[in-house]
Every structure is written in C-alpha cells, then in structure tokens.
Scaffold this motif. Structure first.
Motif, PDB file in Angstrom:
ATOM      1  N   ALA A  31      14.743 -14.872 -18.254  1.00 39.50           N
ATOM      2  CA  ALA A  31      13.361 -14.933 -17.766  1.00 39.50           C
ATOM      3  C   ALA A  31      12.681 -16.237 -18.170  1.00 39.50           C
ATOM      4  N   THR A  32      11.695 -16.642 -17.346  1.00 34.35           N
ATOM      5  CA  THR A  32      10.804 -17.746 -17.683  1.00 34.35           C
ATOM      6  C   THR A  32       9.407 -17.168 -17.898  1.00 34.35           C
ATOM      7  N   VAL A  33       8.901 -17.296 -19.121  1.00 38.96           N
ATOM      8  CA  VAL A  33       7.597 -16.733 -19.477  1.00 38.96           C
ATOM      9  C   VAL A  33       6.627 -17.878 -19.753  1.00 38.96           C
ATOM     10  N   VAL A  34       5.461 -17.831 -19.107  1.00 38.24           N
ATOM     11  CA  VAL A  34       4.462 -18.892 -19.251  1.00 38.24           C
ATOM     12  C   VAL A  34       3.152 -18.283 -19.744  1.00 38.24           C
ATOM     13  N   ASP A  35       2.596 -18.860 -20.789  1.00 39.20           N
ATOM     14  CA  ASP A  35       1.283 -18.442 -21.288  1.00 39.20           C
ATOM     15  C   ASP A  35       0.184 -19.121 -20.480  1.00 39.20           C
ATOM     16  N   ILE A  36      -0.695 -18.339 -19.881  1.00 36.63           N
ATOM     17  CA  ILE A  36      -1.896 -18.917 -19.273  1.00 36.63           C
ATOM     18  C   ILE A  36      -2.974 -19.029 -20.344  1.00 36.63           C
ATOM     19  N   SER A  37      -3.272 -17.934 -21.022  1.00 36.06           N
ATOM     20  CA  SER A  37      -4.185 -17.986 -22.168  1.00 36.06           C
ATOM     21  C   SER A  37      -4.071 -16.701 -22.972  1.00 36.06           C
ATOM     22  N   HIS A  38      -4.211 -16.831 -24.282  1.00 35.15           N
ATOM     23  CA  HIS A  38      -4.339 -15.674 -25.159  1.00 35.15           C
ATOM     24  C   HIS A  38      -5.651 -15.729 -25.931  1.00 35.15           C
ATOM     25  N   GLN A  39      -6.555 -16.603 -25.468  1.00 37.10           N
ATOM     26  CA  GLN A  39      -7.829 -16.784 -26.156  1.00 37.10           C
ATOM     27  C   GLN A  39      -9.007 -16.281 -25.333  1.00 37.10           C
ATOM     28  N   VAL A  40      -8.747 -15.380 -24.387  1.00 40.75           N
ATOM     29  CA  VAL A  40      -9.846 -14.761 -23.651  1.00 40.75           C
ATOM     30  C   VAL A  40     -10.727 -14.015 -24.653  1.00 40.75           C
ATOM     31  N   SER A  41     -12.025 -14.131 -24.517  1.00 38.25           N
ATOM     32  CA  SER A  41     -12.924 -13.391 -25.394  1.00 38.25           C
ATOM     33  C   SER A  41     -12.637 -11.895 -25.262  1.00 38.25           C
ATOM     34  N   PRO A  42     -12.637 -11.154 -26.371  1.00 40.52           N
ATOM     35  CA  PRO A  42     -12.243  -9.747 -26.332  1.00 40.52           C
ATOM     36  C   PRO A  42     -12.944  -8.940 -25.236  1.00 40.52           C
ATOM     37  N   PHE A  43     -12.121  -8.309 -24.394  1.00 42.48           N
ATOM     38  CA  PHE A  43     -12.563  -7.411 -23.330  1.00 42.48           C
ATOM     39  C   PHE A  43     -13.427  -8.099 -22.265  1.00 42.48           C
ATOM     40  N   ASP A  44     -13.384  -9.430 -22.203  1.00 37.72           N
ATOM     41  CA  ASP A  44     -14.241 -10.159 -21.269  1.00 37.72           C
ATOM     42  C   ASP A  44     -13.522 -10.314 -19.923  1.00 37.72           C
ATOM     43  N   ILE A  45     -13.791  -9.388 -19.021  1.00 41.60           N
ATOM     44  CA  ILE A  45     -13.129  -9.367 -17.723  1.00 41.60           C
ATOM     45  C   ILE A  45     -13.477 -10.597 -16.890  1.00 41.60           C
ATOM     46  N   GLN A  46     -14.747 -10.999 -16.922  1.00 47.38           N
ATOM     47  CA  GLN A  46     -15.171 -12.150 -16.114  1.00 47.38           C
ATOM     48  C   GLN A  46     -14.480 -13.436 -16.578  1.00 47.38           C
ATOM     49  N   GLU A  47     -14.372 -13.618 -17.878  1.00 47.68           N
ATOM     50  CA  GLU A  47     -13.712 -14.809 -18.406  1.00 47.68           C
ATOM     51  C   GLU A  47     -12.225 -14.805 -18.055  1.00 47.68           C
ATOM     52  N   CYS A  48     -11.608 -13.652 -18.194  1.00 46.97           N
ATOM     53  CA  CYS A  48     -10.201 -13.501 -17.824  1.00 46.97           C
ATOM     54  C   CYS A  48      -9.993 -13.851 -16.356  1.00 46.97           C
ATOM     55  N   ALA A  49     -10.865 -13.347 -15.510  1.00 44.85           N
ATOM     56  CA  ALA A  49     -10.738 -13.597 -14.073  1.00 44.85           C
ATOM     57  C   ALA A  49     -10.895 -15.075 -13.744  1.00 44.85           C
ATOM     58  N   TYR A  50     -11.841 -15.745 -14.403  1.00 46.26           N
ATOM     59  CA  TYR A  50     -12.034 -17.182 -14.144  1.00 46.26           C
ATOM     60  C   TYR A  50     -10.766 -17.960 -14.470  1.00 46.26           C
ATOM     61  N   ILE A  66       1.023 -10.766 -15.859  1.00 43.13           N
ATOM     62  CA  ILE A  66       0.621  -9.670 -16.736  1.00 43.13           C
ATOM     63  C   ILE A  66      -0.782  -9.963 -17.266  1.00 43.13           C
ATOM     64  N   VAL A  67      -1.695  -9.015 -17.060  1.00 42.51           N
ATOM     65  CA  VAL A  67      -3.092  -9.180 -17.460  1.00 42.51           C
ATOM     66  C   VAL A  67      -3.369  -8.222 -18.612  1.00 42.51           C
ATOM     67  N   GLY A  68      -3.422  -8.763 -19.825  1.00 38.09           N
ATOM     68  CA  GLY A  68      -3.590  -7.940 -21.009  1.00 38.09           C
ATOM     69  C   GLY A  68      -4.984  -7.995 -21.579  1.00 38.09           C
ATOM     70  N   VAL A  69      -5.975  -7.690 -20.780  1.00 38.58           N
ATOM     71  CA  VAL A  69      -7.368  -7.635 -21.226  1.00 38.58           C
ATOM     72  C   VAL A  69      -7.933  -6.277 -20.804  1.00 38.58           C
ATOM     73  N   ASP A  70      -8.501  -5.541 -21.742  1.00 35.69           N
ATOM     74  CA  ASP A  70      -9.016  -4.195 -21.463  1.00 35.69           C
ATOM     75  C   ASP A  70      -7.932  -3.359 -20.775  1.00 35.69           C
ATOM     76  N   SER A  71      -6.756  -3.317 -21.387  1.00 38.24           N
ATOM     77  CA  SER A  71      -5.585  -2.759 -20.709  1.00 38.24           C
ATOM     78  C   SER A  71      -5.249  -1.317 -21.085  1.00 38.24           C
ATOM     79  N   GLU A  72      -5.978  -0.731 -22.027  1.00 38.62           N
ATOM     80  CA  GLU A  72      -5.653   0.637 -22.440  1.00 38.62           C
ATOM     81  C   GLU A  72      -5.956   1.621 -21.315  1.00 38.62           C
TER      82      GLU A  72
END
Length: 276
Positions: A31-50, A66-72
C-alpha cells in the motif's frame, strides 16, 4: 494499487496514527499511505472539510480517503463509504462530505456493515482501515454495506452581497499553520462584483485597498529597502484555493504572531469588502 490518504484530528503525540499505518501495511504491504493532515482541530468538521476539499483533487482517481474526525459510531452518526467525483471517502455521517463535495452528488453511498464488526473507541483502526484495504484490493462498496440515501448535510456560511452589490460580507473560513486568515470570499465572487471599481477590505480596525497574487507581491523592489513594505506588514492575497486570505508577510505565529492573532480574528468572524 490506489493511494490511501489519512486526515484526522489525532495529532502526532499519541500512538494512533502509527497504529493506523501499521494496520494498513499488515493487510497490504504494498500500500501507499499519504498523510493529508493529523492536526485538524478536535472534532472540527469545517476545518477537516476545508483541508480535504483542497487536497483530494490532487490525487489520482480511485484514491481512498480515510476521514478520522468525529468518527465514533452512534445512533445518529453511522459509518459510511462513499464514491464521489471518482474518489472514495470513508467517514462517519457527520456532514463532512456535504462540505467537501458541495455541488457534486455522490455516485454511490453505503452504510458500512462489516461481519463480526466490533464496537470500539477507535473505529478508524477497527473499521475504516478494513474498508480502505478492501477497496484498495479492488473490492466493491456493495460487499461492505447496504445502500444509504440520507447523508447528513450541513452548509458552510456563504458570503452575502448587500448594498446593491456594493458590499460583500464574508467570514473567516480557516486559519492556517502560519496564522493566515482564509476568508470565504472567493476570487470569482470578488471579481464578479468589483467590475473594475476601487475597493476597501476591512477586518477589525484594519483596511486594505489591494489584493496580491502572491506573498512577495507586497514588496516593491523598485524602492530602496528602507522604504519597502515587507516582513511584518499586513497584506491580502488570493490564495492557492482561490479565496481571499489575510497574512502578515514572513511572520512567525509562534513568536510575534500571525494575522489571526494580530487582528483578533477567529473562525466565522466578519470580513467586509466595500466597492466604490
């Protein structure tokens, strides 16, 4: 094999990101895995989307995000796998997809229902990785879930044009790593109403009458250095995503501060443009 990207609010201090990558490579060593960001403000959907909206299109069609923000998973926040704009997104149904794709309708959406799935506090590892690896192997959405049609939709605040087309009332959309303030006023909207007129951009008690194409445009290299604008000066420009951005040229937000702190601006605060 398709690229798998990761966007989370996990940060880099803890073990979470490493565990996710290790799990992917255990299932798919090639597999090739690429980090877009892991510094999204906690649970901030709008920031993640931007961040995702401005990143995913740079990846090849068929990429898996894979979108790991507010994922529970909860009774109101189920897990989805979505094909849209020739890309796959694995996310909770928290509205993030409606912000990322906005005017693009998904081609397929399934509610993830893996056999023998466990309910855990780490669904990105226990669920999303399995789905991503399945898709990366060429698997179909139908195998991992049932059709789902009622995706949660939320909308970002949009600019308002008032005063007979003479005023654009915008908002702060995002604050980046440099403390630069990204507004929700796009270049296209600005030019549509400017029509060659002069303008004043107002943010808090600051006013600007020029918008640059790049950061260094603030410097007039024809002037002597002592007379030039430069490091520490406030400027506006059209950023790479096509939005009006406010920046302090070559400012370090960790020392003297960036535009956000120096102007006292935060998410959804008002930015005004008046044409004359």
């Amino acid at each position: 094999m398709p690229i798998i990207t990761l966007t989370t609010d996990f940060g880099l201090k803890d073990h979470f990101v490493g565990a996710i990558k290790g799990h992917i490579y255990s299932e798919l060593p090639e597999a090739t895995v690429v980090d877009i960001s892991h510094q999204v403000s906690p649970f901030d959907i709008q920031e993640c989307a931007y961040l995702l909206k401005n990143a995913y299109k740079a990846f090849p069609d068929g990429s898996i995000h894979i979108v790991g923000v507010d994922s529970e998973k909860t009774a109101e926040n189920t897990h989805l796998a979505i094909k849209v704009d020739q890309h796959f997104f694995i996310t909770a149904d928290n509205g993030v997809i409606s912000l990322i794709t906005e005017e693009i309708s998904p081609e397929k959406v399934v509610e993830i229902q893996l056999p023998n799935a466990i309910s855990s506090a780490f669904p990105v590892l226990d669920v999303f990785v399995k789905v991503a690896c399945h898709l990366a192997r060429g698997g179909t959405l139908e195998v991992i879930g049932k059709p789902f049609s009622n995706i949660r939709s939320i909308r970002e605040i949009t600019p308002t044009v008032t005063n007979g087309g003479n005023t654009i009332l915008g908002s702060v959309l995002y604050i980046d790593n440099y403390g630069n303030v990204v507004t929700n006023i796009s270049k296209n909207l600005f030019e549509a109403y400017r029509k060659g007129r002069k303008f004043t951009l107002e943010a808090r008690n600051k006013k600007l009458t020029e918008i640059h194409k790049k950061y260094s445009d603030i410097i007039n290299f024809d002037l002597e250095k002592s007379r030039r604008k430069g490091a520490g000066d406030l400027m506006a420009l059209f950023n790479s995503s096509g939005y009006i951005e406010l920046a302090i040229y070559k400012s370090n937000p960790n020392t003297v501060g960036g535009a956000a702190t120096l102007l006292g601006l935060d998410y959804r605060d008002t930015v005004l443009i008046n044409f004359s």
